[in-house]
Design a protein around this motif. Sequence first.
Motif, PDB file in Angstrom:
ATOM      1  N   GLU A  77       0.821  -1.227   0.000  1.00 33.99           N
ATOM      2  CA  GLU A  77       0.000   0.000   0.000  1.00 33.99           C
ATOM      3  C   GLU A  77       0.847   1.266   0.000  1.00 33.99           C
ATOM      4  O   GLU A  77       0.337   2.356  -0.271  1.00 33.99           O
ATOM      5  CB  GLU A  77      -1.008  -0.008   1.158  1.00 33.99           C
ATOM      6  CG  GLU A  77      -0.431   0.014   2.554  1.00 33.99           C
ATOM      7  CD  GLU A  77       0.012  -1.370   3.067  1.00 33.99           C
ATOM      8  OE1 GLU A  77       0.114  -2.319   2.266  1.00 33.99           O
ATOM      9  OE2 GLU A  77       0.275  -1.482   4.274  1.00 33.99           O
ATOM     10  N   LEU A  78       2.162   1.111   0.266  1.00 41.13           N
ATOM     11  CA  LEU A  78       3.045   2.283   0.229  1.00 41.13           C
ATOM     12  C   LEU A  78       3.949   2.257  -1.013  1.00 41.13           C
ATOM     13  O   LEU A  78       4.758   3.150  -1.220  1.00 41.13           O
ATOM     14  CB  LEU A  78       3.933   2.322   1.487  1.00 41.13           C
ATOM     15  CG  LEU A  78       3.219   2.347   2.840  1.00 41.13           C
ATOM     16  CD1 LEU A  78       4.229   2.353   3.976  1.00 41.13           C
ATOM     17  CD2 LEU A  78       2.310   3.578   2.927  1.00 41.13           C
ATOM     18  N   ALA A  79       3.817   1.191  -1.801  1.00 42.83           N
ATOM     19  CA  ALA A  79       4.805   0.963  -2.874  1.00 42.83           C
ATOM     20  C   ALA A  79       4.328   1.422  -4.250  1.00 42.83           C
ATOM     21  O   ALA A  79       3.133   1.485  -4.530  1.00 42.83           O
ATOM     22  CB  ALA A  79       5.124  -0.524  -2.937  1.00 42.83           C
ATOM     23  N   THR A  80       5.334   1.704  -5.103  1.00 43.32           N
ATOM     24  CA  THR A  80       5.053   1.895  -6.533  1.00 43.32           C
ATOM     25  C   THR A  80       5.216   0.540  -7.205  1.00 43.32           C
ATOM     26  O   THR A  80       6.216  -0.140  -7.003  1.00 43.32           O
ATOM     27  CB  THR A  80       6.052   2.902  -7.149  1.00 43.32           C
ATOM     28  OG1 THR A  80       5.837   4.165  -6.528  1.00 43.32           O
ATOM     29  CG2 THR A  80       5.855   3.033  -8.660  1.00 43.32           C
ATOM     30  N   ALA A  81       4.203   0.152  -7.985  1.00 45.68           N
ATOM     31  CA  ALA A  81       4.281  -1.110  -8.731  1.00 45.68           C
ATOM     32  C   ALA A  81       4.243  -0.791 -10.222  1.00 45.68           C
ATOM     33  O   ALA A  81       3.650   0.207 -10.633  1.00 45.68           O
ATOM     34  CB  ALA A  81       3.105  -2.010  -8.363  1.00 45.68           C
TER      35      ALA A  81
ATOM     36  N   ALA B 167      -4.396  -2.584  -8.723  1.00 47.90           N
ATOM     37  CA  ALA B 167      -4.807  -1.179  -8.593  1.00 47.90           C
ATOM     38  C   ALA B 167      -5.165  -0.755  -7.163  1.00 47.90           C
ATOM     39  O   ALA B 167      -4.604   0.225  -6.659  1.00 47.90           O
ATOM     40  CB  ALA B 167      -5.957  -0.889  -9.556  1.00 47.90           C
ATOM     41  N   PRO B 168      -6.068  -1.467  -6.481  1.00 44.09           N
ATOM     42  CA  PRO B 168      -6.436  -0.987  -5.139  1.00 44.09           C
ATOM     43  C   PRO B 168      -5.410  -1.333  -4.066  1.00 44.09           C
ATOM     44  O   PRO B 168      -5.528  -0.875  -2.938  1.00 44.09           O
ATOM     45  CB  PRO B 168      -7.755  -1.725  -4.866  1.00 44.09           C
ATOM     46  CG  PRO B 168      -7.763  -2.892  -5.770  1.00 44.09           C
ATOM     47  CD  PRO B 168      -6.827  -2.655  -6.886  1.00 44.09           C
TER      48      PRO B 168
ATOM     49  N   LEU C 296       0.801   3.095  -9.630  1.00 43.43           N
ATOM     50  CA  LEU C 296       0.937   2.054 -10.654  1.00 43.43           C
ATOM     51  C   LEU C 296       1.531   2.657 -11.918  1.00 43.43           C
ATOM     52  O   LEU C 296       1.055   3.698 -12.401  1.00 43.43           O
ATOM     53  CB  LEU C 296      -0.460   1.493 -10.933  1.00 43.43           C
ATOM     54  CG  LEU C 296      -0.604   0.078 -11.443  1.00 43.43           C
ATOM     55  CD1 LEU C 296       0.210  -0.932 -10.657  1.00 43.43           C
ATOM     56  CD2 LEU C 296      -2.076  -0.329 -11.411  1.00 43.43           C
ATOM     57  N   VAL C 297       2.567   2.009 -12.451  1.00 42.16           N
ATOM     58  CA  VAL C 297       3.150   2.448 -13.724  1.00 42.16           C
ATOM     59  C   VAL C 297       2.802   1.378 -14.762  1.00 42.16           C
ATOM     60  O   VAL C 297       3.131   0.201 -14.578  1.00 42.16           O
ATOM     61  CB  VAL C 297       4.696   2.583 -13.616  1.00 42.16           C
ATOM     62  CG1 VAL C 297       5.284   3.086 -14.936  1.00 42.16           C
ATOM     63  CG2 VAL C 297       5.081   3.493 -12.465  1.00 42.16           C
ATOM     64  N   LEU C 298       2.109   1.778 -15.820  1.00 41.81           N
ATOM     65  CA  LEU C 298       1.692   0.827 -16.843  1.00 41.81           C
ATOM     66  C   LEU C 298       2.596   0.987 -18.065  1.00 41.81           C
ATOM     67  O   LEU C 298       2.646   2.071 -18.655  1.00 41.81           O
ATOM     68  CB  LEU C 298       0.241   1.097 -17.268  1.00 41.81           C
ATOM     69  CG  LEU C 298      -0.802   1.164 -16.145  1.00 41.81           C
ATOM     70  CD1 LEU C 298      -2.166   1.572 -16.701  1.00 41.81           C
ATOM     71  CD2 LEU C 298      -0.895  -0.201 -15.448  1.00 41.81           C
TER      72      LEU C 298
ATOM     73  N   GLU D 178      11.515   3.138 -10.938  1.00 40.29           N
ATOM     74  CA  GLU D 178      11.010   3.691  -9.673  1.00 40.29           C
ATOM     75  C   GLU D 178      10.169   2.673  -8.898  1.00 40.29           C
ATOM     76  O   GLU D 178       9.713   2.953  -7.798  1.00 40.29           O
ATOM     77  CB  GLU D 178      10.141   4.915  -9.960  1.00 40.29           C
ATOM     78  CG  GLU D 178      10.943   6.075 -10.515  1.00 40.29           C
ATOM     79  CD  GLU D 178      10.095   6.955 -11.411  1.00 40.29           C
ATOM     80  OE1 GLU D 178       8.943   7.231 -11.036  1.00 40.29           O
ATOM     81  OE2 GLU D 178      10.591   7.328 -12.489  1.00 40.29           O
ATOM     82  N   ALA D 179       9.937   1.507  -9.487  1.00 37.33           N
ATOM     83  CA  ALA D 179       9.000   0.556  -8.863  1.00 37.33           C
ATOM     84  C   ALA D 179       9.698  -0.467  -7.972  1.00 37.33           C
ATOM     85  O   ALA D 179      10.710  -1.055  -8.362  1.00 37.33           O
ATOM     86  CB  ALA D 179       8.216  -0.165  -9.960  1.00 37.33           C
ATOM     87  N   CYS D 180       9.122  -0.685  -6.778  1.00 42.14           N
ATOM     88  CA  CYS D 180       9.632  -1.749  -5.886  1.00 42.14           C
ATOM     89  C   CYS D 180       9.081  -3.097  -6.345  1.00 42.14           C
ATOM     90  O   CYS D 180       9.661  -4.138  -6.098  1.00 42.14           O
ATOM     91  CB  CYS D 180       9.126  -1.572  -4.464  1.00 42.14           C
ATOM     92  SG  CYS D 180       9.517  -0.050  -3.722  1.00 42.14           S
ATOM     93  N   LEU D 181       7.876  -3.054  -6.931  1.00 42.39           N
ATOM     94  CA  LEU D 181       7.210  -4.287  -7.361  1.00 42.39           C
ATOM     95  C   LEU D 181       6.986  -4.231  -8.865  1.00 42.39           C
ATOM     96  O   LEU D 181       6.448  -3.241  -9.367  1.00 42.39           O
ATOM     97  CB  LEU D 181       5.848  -4.427  -6.664  1.00 42.39           C
ATOM     98  CG  LEU D 181       5.859  -4.386  -5.136  1.00 42.39           C
ATOM     99  CD1 LEU D 181       4.431  -4.392  -4.592  1.00 42.39           C
ATOM    100  CD2 LEU D 181       6.638  -5.576  -4.595  1.00 42.39           C
ATOM    101  N   VAL D 182       7.400  -5.280  -9.556  1.00 40.83           N
ATOM    102  CA  VAL D 182       7.237  -5.297 -11.022  1.00 40.83           C
ATOM    103  C   VAL D 182       6.569  -6.602 -11.417  1.00 40.83           C
ATOM    104  O   VAL D 182       6.971  -7.676 -10.962  1.00 40.83           O
ATOM    105  CB  VAL D 182       8.607  -5.199 -11.744  1.00 40.83           C
ATOM    106  CG1 VAL D 182       8.425  -5.268 -13.259  1.00 40.83           C
ATOM    107  CG2 VAL D 182       9.349  -3.927 -11.354  1.00 40.83           C
TER     108      VAL D 182
END
Length: 343
Positions: free
Chosen positions: A158-162, A180-181, A186-188, A222-226
């Motif tokens: 909930e604090l991360a950029t994915a 999304a939620p 979110l980077v698409l 910039e994303a921690c989760l990919v």
Amino acid sequence: MNLGTEMNDFAFVIHPLNPRQDVARKYPLLGKLLPTSLIHFFSRFWPPVYLSHVTGVRSEAAEKEIEGCLVACPLTARQMLRLPPQVVYKKIIQTGRLVQRLGARILGLGAFASGVGDGGVTIAQHLSIPVTTGHSLTVAVAGEALKQAALRRGIQPELATAAVVGATGSIGSACAKLLAPMVAELVLVGRQESRLSKVEAQVREAGARLVRTSMHVEDIREACLVLSATNAVRPVIYPQHLKRGAVVYDVALPPDVSPRVARERDDVLVIGGGVVDVPDGVDFGFDFGLPPGKAFACMAETMVLALEGRYENYSLGKQIRVEQVREIAQLARKHGFRLSAIG
Ligand SMILES: NC(=O)c1ccc[n+]([C@@H]2O[C@H](COP(=O)([O-])OP(=O)(O)OC[C@H]3O[C@@H](n4cnc5c(N)ncnc54)[C@H](OP(=O)(O)O)[C@@H]3O)[C@@H](O)[C@H]2O)c1
């Protein structure tokens, strides 16, 4: 081949992703001798191939054991992308007709066979047995695995950029809606602006707080989760693209993440392939590239539907429905299928 004497509750279609290696699994000499270019060429003319009888798919909940088979549609991944969809459909339908003759009651489509054109709709229209792409369980497994891996690495989603690479695809867009939620941003990433805008709108509707689109894979830095789910035949994610300590879930077959990432970035956790553990006792009778007892999530969806007696078209078309993602995840758990350990 033992046409007609074996029981086949389900059948699953695979096809060559890594041409020489995958052809060698069935024809060791051809895989060794034929150059890749000739494998691509011949794959268009080679007939569908029966690979193996699958036994011991057991569900304690259903008190049931089922059997099935693996068949190969000979087209390589590159041919599936390059040939006109009608030509590819024809070859997959031919493979489906072989499966019908084998008495299978449901057909699962693997890898690019599930993504071509309209995502299984035309193929299902030309067969008398139901078809599934397996995408609903693939999405469920990807979402759950990424969440578990994040928590293990101390990342709070909930604090991360994915980031979702291949966000305009069938699996990519559904994964983006699922994430999304759950995440802060979110980077698409895709290749076509107009398609990205459509997915962006759907993702906002699904509850995303902050969304950005990009046509450059560099923007996942910039994303921690990919989460990656492109249909590229070569890797798209390299060491320089990843943030320090990132978690990457690579659904793509063949993989989107370059092997260089494992060699050069020991700070990054890469999890491959939408893999699940099948309940004890399964024997696939063929080495399709995973350790014994493990299956791709799309294969598992086909087996779960057969165990449940749901002989119906299930995941079909390019848009995956969230309700189906939830339903198949619950059915998979019920029948004893588990997310493979995140290593
Ligand atoms: N693990 C499993 O159980 C499982 C199950 C099924 C499928 N798969 C794999 O999952 C992947 C996706 O399948 P799918 O059916 O969702 O495919 P799909 O609907 O064809 O979507 C693939 C998407 O990737 C995009 N793309 C291609 N190259 C890209 C790049 N370099 N950068 C960004 N985006 C790119 C494409 O964009 P354009 O349309 O603009 O080209 C397309 O929107 C495939 O590799 C497939 O083999 C895995």
